[in-house]
Design an enzyme around this catalytic site. Sequence first.
Site, PDB file in Angstrom:
ATOM      1  N   ARG A 234      -0.202   0.012   3.305  1.00 47.22           N
ATOM      2  CA  ARG A 234       0.504   0.674   4.400  1.00 47.22           C
ATOM      3  C   ARG A 234       1.942   0.190   4.430  1.00 47.22           C
ATOM      4  NH1 ARG A 234      -1.814   5.330   5.475  1.00 47.22           N
ATOM      5  NH2 ARG A 234      -3.795   5.201   6.564  1.00 47.22           N
ATOM      6  N   ASP A 258       4.052   2.419  -3.022  1.00 45.34           N
ATOM      7  CA  ASP A 258       3.538   3.786  -2.922  1.00 45.34           C
ATOM      8  C   ASP A 258       3.559   4.251  -1.470  1.00 45.34           C
ATOM      9  OD1 ASP A 258       2.194   6.135  -4.124  1.00 45.34           O
ATOM     10  OD2 ASP A 258       0.494   5.505  -2.873  1.00 45.34           O
ATOM     11  N   GLU A 263       7.663   6.855   6.187  1.00 45.73           N
ATOM     12  CA  GLU A 263       7.416   7.905   5.199  1.00 45.73           C
ATOM     13  C   GLU A 263       7.085   9.258   5.805  1.00 45.73           C
ATOM     14  OE1 GLU A 263       2.825   7.753   3.870  1.00 45.73           O
ATOM     15  OE2 GLU A 263       3.954   5.973   3.320  1.00 45.73           O
ATOM     16  N   HIS A 295       3.233   8.026  -1.921  1.00 46.75           N
ATOM     17  CA  HIS A 295       1.886   7.928  -1.361  1.00 46.75           C
ATOM     18  C   HIS A 295       0.905   8.779  -2.178  1.00 46.75           C
ATOM     19  CE1 HIS A 295      -0.222   6.806   2.655  1.00 46.75           C
ATOM     20  NE2 HIS A 295      -1.067   6.765   1.633  1.00 46.75           N
TER      21      HIS A 295
END
Length: 341
Positions: A234, A258, A263, A295
């Site tokens: 996260r 990622d 985001e 992500h």
Amino acid sequence: MKVTFYNTKPYDKQFFTEANQVQGHQLRFLEVPLNENTAILAKGATAVCVFVNDKVSASILRHLAEAGVKLLALRCAGYNNVDMAAAAQVGIKVVRVPDYSPYAVAEHTLALILTLNRKIHRAYNRVREGNFALTGLMGFDLHGKTVGLIGLGNIGLVTARILKGFGCRVLGYDLYNSPEAADAGVEFVALEELYAQSDIISLHCPLTPQTFHLINEESIAQMKDGVMLINTSRGAIINTQAVTRGLKSGKIKSLGIDVYEDEGDLFYEDLSGRVIQDDVFMRLLSFNNVLITGHQAFFTEEALYTIAQVTLKNITGFEQGQPLRNEVFPSFLPNVENMLN
């Protein structure tokens, strides 16, 4: 049962349509996200299906309840985007997909590590320009290096096993020292020791009030000089500005992420024709030793197949009045974020 899907992409429609051949629900796919203006589009549906970046606030839940929605099905594991107390108040049950493919995320973690270490992203661009010089592309043997894993749930455990296959020494920190991790050769240590000894640190813990900004100025100062930092869990586990300062000073030699703290306004959309307004994110992109993916660690055929299957089974269970094994309850929700992916 009539189900309205929000924030769908072509791959969502493909996998859910295929999985629904067995379940037989009436599926309606919308490309728009769920928000105050689009909640009315769920009218006539008993269930609504959303993804991680749909913000399901108290007011939106009231709109959904007024439209006749009784079930909110999350096609993901995380449920931090849902006001769980409000869902209970308006009588909407919430279900999720708690586990789909730990291999997908673990393997993506290794892809980030290997790409950063051997400078694959830089080498790719050089070769396309006819530049075959090796200067600046030197990496190190992963074999024999010490990797610290923070979080040893399913994803962390699979990551540990892969790393042991590379010949790494694997240190682990978790609130629960699982026998499976010990059997895989993980050495459980205190967090301070993990910071001090690890050549690479990879995050696999849920985001809770305790792990929010776990990686900050203080923890970075305890790390080895030249550490590689990886985050596929996260975004807000990392204090992005503190990490940026660590990159500038050289304390952090490379960063692979990622996920990103903010985001929600970036990932899963094509913004190539716009000027991105997030200065913190753009500062990260300016480093040649930073690798960012949007992500996508979960994004494999196997994971999407499982997500579709479990989500539709959750909906069928609700329709048939069965106990909902994947139901989320308000008392389970931490104050910040939870669960991986």
